[in-house]
Design a protein around this motif. Structure first.
Motif, PDB file in Angstrom:
ATOM      1  N   UNK A   1     109.731 -69.348  53.212  1.00 18.86           N
ATOM      2  CA  UNK A   1     109.983 -70.396  54.200  1.00 18.86           C
ATOM      3  C   UNK A   1     111.378 -70.971  53.968  1.00 18.86           C
ATOM      4  N   UNK A   2     112.202 -71.010  55.003  1.00 19.85           N
ATOM      5  CA  UNK A   2     113.561 -71.562  54.877  1.00 19.85           C
ATOM      6  C   UNK A   2     113.896 -72.329  56.145  1.00 19.85           C
ATOM      7  N   UNK A   3     114.553 -73.469  55.985  1.00 16.70           N
ATOM      8  CA  UNK A   3     114.902 -74.286  57.144  1.00 16.70           C
ATOM      9  C   UNK A   3     116.415 -74.288  57.351  1.00 16.70           C
ATOM     10  N   UNK A   4     116.844 -74.250  58.622  1.00 21.51           N
ATOM     11  CA  UNK A   4     118.281 -74.319  58.896  1.00 21.51           C
ATOM     12  C   UNK A   4     118.866 -75.676  58.511  1.00 21.51           C
ATOM     13  N   UNK A   5     120.083 -75.642  58.014  1.00 27.68           N
ATOM     14  CA  UNK A   5     120.762 -76.884  57.625  1.00 27.68           C
ATOM     15  C   UNK A   5     122.189 -76.877  58.145  1.00 27.68           C
ATOM     16  N   UNK A   6     122.728 -78.072  58.277  1.00 32.06           N
ATOM     17  CA  UNK A   6     124.121 -78.245  58.665  1.00 32.06           C
ATOM     18  C   UNK A   6     124.636 -79.457  57.914  1.00 32.06           C
ATOM     19  N   UNK A   7     125.902 -79.423  57.511  1.00 33.00           N
ATOM     20  CA  UNK A   7     126.501 -80.589  56.858  1.00 33.00           C
ATOM     21  C   UNK A   7     127.421 -81.315  57.830  1.00 33.00           C
ATOM     22  N   UNK A   8     127.185 -82.590  57.991  1.00 33.67           N
ATOM     23  CA  UNK A   8     128.061 -83.444  58.796  1.00 33.67           C
ATOM     24  C   UNK A   8     128.070 -84.831  58.153  1.00 33.67           C
ATOM     25  N   UNK A   9     129.242 -85.451  58.133  1.00 31.93           N
ATOM     26  CA  UNK A   9     129.375 -86.820  57.631  1.00 31.93           C
ATOM     27  C   UNK A   9     128.896 -86.950  56.184  1.00 31.93           C
ATOM     28  N   UNK A  10     129.067 -85.873  55.417  1.00 26.81           N
ATOM     29  CA  UNK A  10     128.666 -85.924  54.013  1.00 26.81           C
ATOM     30  C   UNK A  10     127.165 -85.882  53.809  1.00 26.81           C
ATOM     31  N   UNK A  11     126.445 -85.521  54.848  1.00 23.37           N
ATOM     32  CA  UNK A  11     124.980 -85.506  54.793  1.00 23.37           C
ATOM     33  C   UNK A  11     124.474 -84.144  55.257  1.00 23.37           C
ATOM     34  N   UNK A  12     123.395 -83.703  54.638  1.00 26.36           N
ATOM     35  CA  UNK A  12     122.778 -82.445  55.043  1.00 26.36           C
ATOM     36  C   UNK A  12     121.689 -82.758  56.063  1.00 26.36           C
ATOM     37  N   UNK A  13     121.803 -82.148  57.241  1.00 30.24           N
ATOM     38  CA  UNK A  13     120.835 -82.323  58.325  1.00 30.24           C
ATOM     39  C   UNK A  13     119.977 -81.065  58.383  1.00 30.24           C
ATOM     40  N   UNK A  14     118.695 -81.242  58.606  1.00 34.34           N
ATOM     41  CA  UNK A  14     117.792 -80.088  58.543  1.00 34.34           C
ATOM     42  C   UNK A  14     116.873 -80.101  59.760  1.00 34.34           C
ATOM     43  N   UNK A  15     116.579 -78.898  60.235  1.00 38.21           N
ATOM     44  CA  UNK A  15     115.641 -78.735  61.350  1.00 38.21           C
ATOM     45  C   UNK A  15     114.412 -77.999  60.845  1.00 38.21           C
ATOM     46  N   UNK A  16     113.243 -78.590  60.996  1.00 35.71           N
ATOM     47  CA  UNK A  16     112.015 -78.025  60.429  1.00 35.71           C
ATOM     48  C   UNK A  16     111.015 -77.619  61.512  1.00 35.71           C
TER      49      UNK A  16
END
Ligand code: FES
Ligand code: FE2
Length: 452
Positions: free
Chosen positions: A121-136
């Motif tokens: 199981x792996x979730x997509x991530x993106x880094x913006x504004x010094x924060x990791x955003x994740x879509x589950x």
């Protein structure tokens, strides 16, 4: 007041729960980029919406967030070796890339071919504004990145940090939707005014509320020059975003991400749309102990916490401030961590008119969760500009229609946001464009105000 069933619906976000499924349709902030400081660094344990996960940064700097346990025989991947573009389980050497593909399966004869059948199981991530955003959420409904105003700003314009609170996400969020508490909880004795405070603050008129496709608007209308009124509007944006204490230069957004039902992450992001944050602002954020609480070294738990009564100082309370608690943010935490427990008992509350923002936000979220259960997913994630609305302030003729004027202002702001948005922002670094009933979504008109 909510029924027990409603309170459960609102507060439970684990896999398979109605609210949990709704949250999983939105990108969520889950950790700081700095927690994974460089390629192949030490993996980090992550618990988000009651799912145990491991985050790692691979040799190319990409962030993977995978199941905390190995699909072979469930060994903890936290002990894994982060090496050459993948995380390798130390038990029998299976290795996974950031997308969850098994890229090496070295402990058996059939490994070279069998590995193609193995995924973690792996979730997509993106880094913006010094924060990791994740879509589950479901892969075929992965939306574009939300259009929060700070998402495409240069690093020097943004400062974000997080800390853990020992309560359910919603009672922490309620503090941002609670206009009457500032005059009490956050006040100093020297400046407090006697009497009925909040109606006076609003010139006697209660605010107006509008449900929107993205959340709820709170609108206040005050007399201005003769024949005119000044209108200001704040937004609560699903699932947990609130623009609060926004100045005209440095603005702020708060987010809560459930760790599990009884704990949550509090993200606070301060940003300047037009230039770098100055030294004083940064010093205040990092060391002022006011906007962000001091943390126990090596953790995201605040030094002032439930175990020490948030360091309440009764002398300070008697002579200086209303709460006796030093840090502004801890003042909030002290009254929300335990509201008859870490999951507030909303069958036992007596709400009044000034709680309407909270009532609206609860209903809005619960409606969206129920609609999703009935097969109608939220449209807001596919209108990223609607998630990044800034607080509005404008004047208009006193005889004009406020709802129409607001709708125009919101549309105008969303159009500006659409134009500002680089085309790259619509694609997350990781996989899958939204498909499914995408045509319907493309056609769906997001109207700022869907009805009161
Ligand atoms: S349990 Fe991970 S490789 Fe065997
Ligand atoms: Fe507060």
């Amino acid at each position: 007041m909510l029924t027990r069933e409603e309170n459960d619906l609102l507060t439970r976000t684990g896999p398979g729960t109605a609210m949990g499924e709704l949250f999983r349709h939105f990108w969520q902030p889950v950790m700081l980029s700095d927690e994974l400081p460089g390629p192949d660094c030490t993996p980090v344990r992550l618990r988000i919406m009651s799912e145990d996960l491991i985050a790692f940064r691979d040799s190319d700097g990409l962030i993977g967030v995978v199941d905390a346990y190995c699909p072979h025989r469930n060994a903890p991947l936290y002990f894994g070796r982060n090496e050459e573009r993948g995380l390798r389980c130390v038990y029998h050497g299976w290795k996974f890339d950031v997308h969850g593909n098994c890229v090496d399966l070295p402990n058996c004869w059939e490994g070279e071919t069998f590995k193609q059948k193995v995924q973690i199981l792996a979730y997509p991530t993106v880094e913006r504004a010094g924060i990791v955003w994740m879509y589950m959420g479901p892969k075929d409904r992965q939306p574009p990145l939300p259009g929060y105003p700070f998402m495409e700003l240069p690093d020097e314009n943004v400062y974000g940090n997080k800390f853990e609170t020992a309560c359910n996400y919603f009672q922490s969020l309620e503090g941002d939707l609670d206009p009457s508490h500032n005059a009490f909880l956050h006040s100093n004795l020297a400046t407090r005014k006697p009497g009925t405070i909040v109606p006076a603050m609003w010139n006697g008129d209660p605010p107006l509320f509008f449900d929107t496709d993205y959340g709820v608007q709170m609108v206040t209308v005050r007399p201005d020059e003769p024949g005119k009124v000044a209108v200001s509007a704040g937004h609560y944006t699903m699932t947990t975003a609130a623009s609060v204490r926004g100045g005209t230069v440095v603005r702020q957004m708060n987010f809560r991400t459930p760790i599990d039902d009884a704990n949550s992450l509090f993200f606070r992001i301060r940003y300047n749309l037009t230039g770098a944050l100055d030294e004083r602002e940064l010093w205040e954020a990092k060391h002022g102990e006011y906007l962000y609480p001091p943390l126990i070294p090596g953790t995201f738990r605040s030094v002032a916490n439930k175990s020490n009564d948030y360091l309440i100082d009764r002398v300070q309370q008697r002579f200086f401030n209303f709460s006796g608690i030093k840090s502004f943010i801890i003042q909030d935490v002290a009254v929300t961590d335990d509201q008859r427990g870490p999951i507030a008992d909303r069958t036992r509350e007596r709400l009044v008119s000034v709680d309407e923002y909270i009532i609206r936000a609860r209903r809005r979220l619960m409606r969206a969760a129920r609609e999703l259960q009935e097969g109608r997913p939220p449209v807001a994630p596919f209108h990223p500009e609607s998630l990044g609305l800034l607080p509005l302030r404008f004047t208009m003729d006193a005889s004009g229609d406020i709802e129409t004027a607001l709708r125009e202002q919101v549309e105008e702001q969303m159009e500006q946001a659409r134009q500002r948005r680089p085309s790259s922002a619509t694609d997350a670094a990781a996989p899958a464009r939204p498909v499914g009933d995408r045509d319907r979504l493309a056609e769906a008109k997001l109207i700022g105000i869907a009805g009161a």
